[in-house]
Write a protein that holds these residues in place. Sequence first.
Motif, PDB file in Angstrom:
ATOM      1  N   ASP A  53       0.813  -1.291  -0.028  1.00 43.15           N
ATOM      2  CA  ASP A  53       0.021   0.053  -0.082  1.00 43.15           C
ATOM      3  C   ASP A  53       0.910   1.522  -0.138  1.00 43.15           C
ATOM      4  O   ASP A  53       0.547   2.317  -0.617  1.00 43.15           O
ATOM      5  CB  ASP A  53      -0.895  -0.026   1.305  1.00 43.15           C
ATOM      6  N   GLN A  54       2.091   1.213   0.945  1.00 48.05           N
ATOM      7  CA  GLN A  54       2.997   2.390   0.817  1.00 48.05           C
ATOM      8  C   GLN A  54       3.545   2.612  -0.712  1.00 48.05           C
ATOM      9  O   GLN A  54       3.665   3.615  -1.129  1.00 48.05           O
ATOM     10  CB  GLN A  54       4.141   2.248   1.841  1.00 48.05           C
ATOM     11  N   ASP A  55       3.702   1.581  -1.156  1.00 51.65           N
ATOM     12  CA  ASP A  55       4.354   1.721  -2.686  1.00 51.65           C
ATOM     13  C   ASP A  55       3.521   2.151  -3.537  1.00 51.65           C
ATOM     14  O   ASP A  55       3.742   2.845  -4.322  1.00 51.65           O
ATOM     15  CB  ASP A  55       5.013   0.266  -3.151  1.00 51.65           C
ATOM     16  N   THR A  56       2.301   1.548  -3.303  1.00 48.38           N
ATOM     17  CA  THR A  56       1.105   2.105  -4.400  1.00 48.38           C
ATOM     18  C   THR A  56       1.069   3.741  -4.082  1.00 48.38           C
ATOM     19  O   THR A  56       0.806   4.322  -5.438  1.00 48.38           O
ATOM     20  CB  THR A  56      -0.211   1.430  -4.186  1.00 48.38           C
ATOM     21  N   GLU A  57       0.901   4.018  -2.874  1.00 50.48           N
ATOM     22  CA  GLU A  57       0.748   5.344  -2.510  1.00 50.48           C
ATOM     23  C   GLU A  57       1.829   6.457  -3.267  1.00 50.48           C
ATOM     24  O   GLU A  57       1.551   7.386  -3.805  1.00 50.48           O
ATOM     25  CB  GLU A  57       0.515   5.597  -1.064  1.00 50.48           C
ATOM     26  N   ALA A  58       3.030   5.720  -3.274  1.00 53.97           N
ATOM     27  CA  ALA A  58       4.361   6.495  -3.633  1.00 53.97           C
ATOM     28  C   ALA A  58       4.140   6.663  -5.090  1.00 53.97           C
ATOM     29  O   ALA A  58       4.811   7.775  -5.631  1.00 53.97           O
ATOM     30  CB  ALA A  58       5.619   5.835  -3.398  1.00 53.97           C
ATOM     31  N   LEU A  59       3.616   5.702  -5.730  1.00 46.15           N
ATOM     32  CA  LEU A  59       3.414   5.680  -7.275  1.00 46.15           C
ATOM     33  C   LEU A  59       2.194   6.537  -7.727  1.00 46.15           C
ATOM     34  O   LEU A  59       2.574   7.259  -8.657  1.00 46.15           O
ATOM     35  CB  LEU A  59       3.580   4.025  -7.694  1.00 46.15           C
ATOM     36  N   ALA A  60       1.241   6.638  -7.285  1.00 42.65           N
ATOM     37  CA  ALA A  60      -0.236   7.042  -7.650  1.00 42.65           C
ATOM     38  C   ALA A  60      -0.745   7.852  -6.718  1.00 42.65           C
ATOM     39  O   ALA A  60      -1.627   8.559  -6.986  1.00 42.65           O
ATOM     40  CB  ALA A  60      -1.121   5.737  -8.006  1.00 42.65           C
ATOM     41  N   GLY A  61      -0.016   8.292  -5.779  1.00 40.64           N
ATOM     42  CA  GLY A  61      -0.502   9.260  -4.912  1.00 40.64           C
ATOM     43  C   GLY A  61      -1.462   8.644  -3.776  1.00 40.64           C
ATOM     44  O   GLY A  61      -1.989   7.592  -3.928  1.00 40.64           O
ATOM     45  N   PRO A  62      -2.039   9.485  -2.838  1.00 42.99           N
ATOM     46  CA  PRO A  62      -3.043   9.079  -1.941  1.00 42.99           C
ATOM     47  C   PRO A  62      -4.367   8.889  -2.464  1.00 42.99           C
ATOM     48  O   PRO A  62      -4.810   9.390  -3.494  1.00 42.99           O
ATOM     49  CB  PRO A  62      -3.283  10.208  -0.941  1.00 42.99           C
ATOM     50  N   LYS A  63      -4.853   7.467  -1.790  1.00 39.67           N
ATOM     51  CA  LYS A  63      -6.065   7.045  -2.548  1.00 39.67           C
ATOM     52  C   LYS A  63      -7.371   8.006  -2.074  1.00 39.67           C
ATOM     53  O   LYS A  63      -7.504   8.668  -0.966  1.00 39.67           O
ATOM     54  CB  LYS A  63      -6.472   5.679  -1.875  1.00 39.67           C
ATOM     55  N   GLY A  64      -8.044   8.368  -3.356  1.00 39.29           N
ATOM     56  CA  GLY A  64      -9.284   9.104  -3.222  1.00 39.29           C
ATOM     57  C   GLY A  64      -8.781  10.703  -3.391  1.00 39.29           C
ATOM     58  O   GLY A  64      -9.769  11.636  -3.121  1.00 39.29           O
ATOM     59  N   LYS A  65      -7.828  11.112  -3.643  1.00 38.31           N
ATOM     60  CA  LYS A  65      -7.365  12.581  -3.672  1.00 38.31           C
ATOM     61  C   LYS A  65      -6.918  12.835  -5.045  1.00 38.31           C
ATOM     62  O   LYS A  65      -6.214  12.151  -5.584  1.00 38.31           O
ATOM     63  CB  LYS A  65      -6.259  12.831  -2.728  1.00 38.31           C
ATOM     64  N   HIS A  66      -7.491  13.649  -5.648  1.00 40.11           N
ATOM     65  CA  HIS A  66      -7.284  13.840  -7.035  1.00 40.11           C
ATOM     66  C   HIS A  66      -6.029  14.887  -7.191  1.00 40.11           C
ATOM     67  O   HIS A  66      -5.957  15.704  -6.580  1.00 40.11           O
ATOM     68  CB  HIS A  66      -8.537  14.945  -7.708  1.00 40.11           C
TER      69      HIS A  66
END
Length: 428
Positions: A53-66
């Motif tokens: 989940d941390q890696d995903t956030e680093a690649l695509a940004g925080p979930k639900g935030k445009h």
Amino acid sequence: MSVYHKKRNQSIEKCLPPLLDQLTLADVREAVKGRFNSFCLAIGIQALMMLMDQDTEALAGPKGKHDPNRTAYRHGYQDTSVPMGNQRVAVRRPRVRTTGTDQELPIPSYEAFANDEQLLEAALNRMLYGLSSRDYTYGIEDYSDLAETSSTSKSTISRRFIEASADQAKKVLNRRFDDLTIPVIMIDGIARGDYTAIVVLGITDDGKKIIMGVRIGYTENSIVCRDLLVDLLERGLNYEHGLLAVIDGSKALRKALKQVFGDKVLIQRCQIHKERNVLGYLPEYKHEWVRRKLRKAWGRENAHEAVLHLKNLATALEHDFPDAAASLREGLEETVTLLKLAIPDLLRLSLRSTNPIESAFSLASKNMKNVKNWKNGSMVQRWVCTSLLDAEQRAHRINGYRSVGILIAEINRLTSQPGGEAKESETA
């Protein structure tokens, strides 16, 4: 350890405290009461999910935030697995794609944990030490109550072992000797099914034993032996200062050695094999007397005296046991080659026979004892190479290894002049 793996370890350390804080004393008691390994696995899976989940956030940004400037976006999950506990455990891997090109991006933490090296090594070690592919599941932890597990079928384990053992075989067959000093080689064959693996074991200048090469044939014929020796030269074996070869008496081996190394090789016939061959032609009541005579001759101070005593023994056997006498005379002088070298007795005792390579064969045979059907030469090659590498790792240096420097000088002295070995035998 790579910078990435250091960062991963730091991330895991950060993840574990909050995970553990959520546990109650009752949870821990229940885990210990049941299976503690399963408890640790559950924590490990949860930590991995947090890392992904941390890696995903680093690649695509925080979930639900445009974020209009983002370069990647989430693309759901993929059901996959990671190796754990000698099997694969099901996990859900988040997917991330680049904006515009829709190219799948790797999740670093998943890539780090998904490596199959752990499973390959486990399969290699378990099958090498006697656990068959059919019984493999009895030797691993059952985590099926926590997550879906896979890759423990007979065919999967077999494929895994084939891949791992093929890598081990490559280590032997591609080994280089450019930076090694190897004054002694021992050559012998180990039969498996319809095949014979010709093996060369080298002894380095610091007394270590290394498996140098393996060639598969049907018998110990000179062509196979010669090709194996030529291959050693191509991989960097240096015999400029001479070489001592210890063999069991095979004429094919001797012929191949002389063809490849010429006068630069000294051949020592295994005294134990010679003794065994001679005794095979005699009644049991003669064994102790002949054995004592042989060992007394081989224990002489020089080769000349030893040859005289051996010839006298052959003469004494000639009338009643002519075949025993003929067996003794065959290659007689090559059984005393070591006596032409001024080396300490302890080292001479280590090199008087092929025991070092036969000891490796004995360890390897234990690893291969469960194999009943040798399907082809590739299978024999993989098993023999893998088992012998395992034996090599457990081998000790030869007794008297501190005197190998003296041995190197003596081999060079005896092989540096034309006909040096023959001349030494006449003047000893």
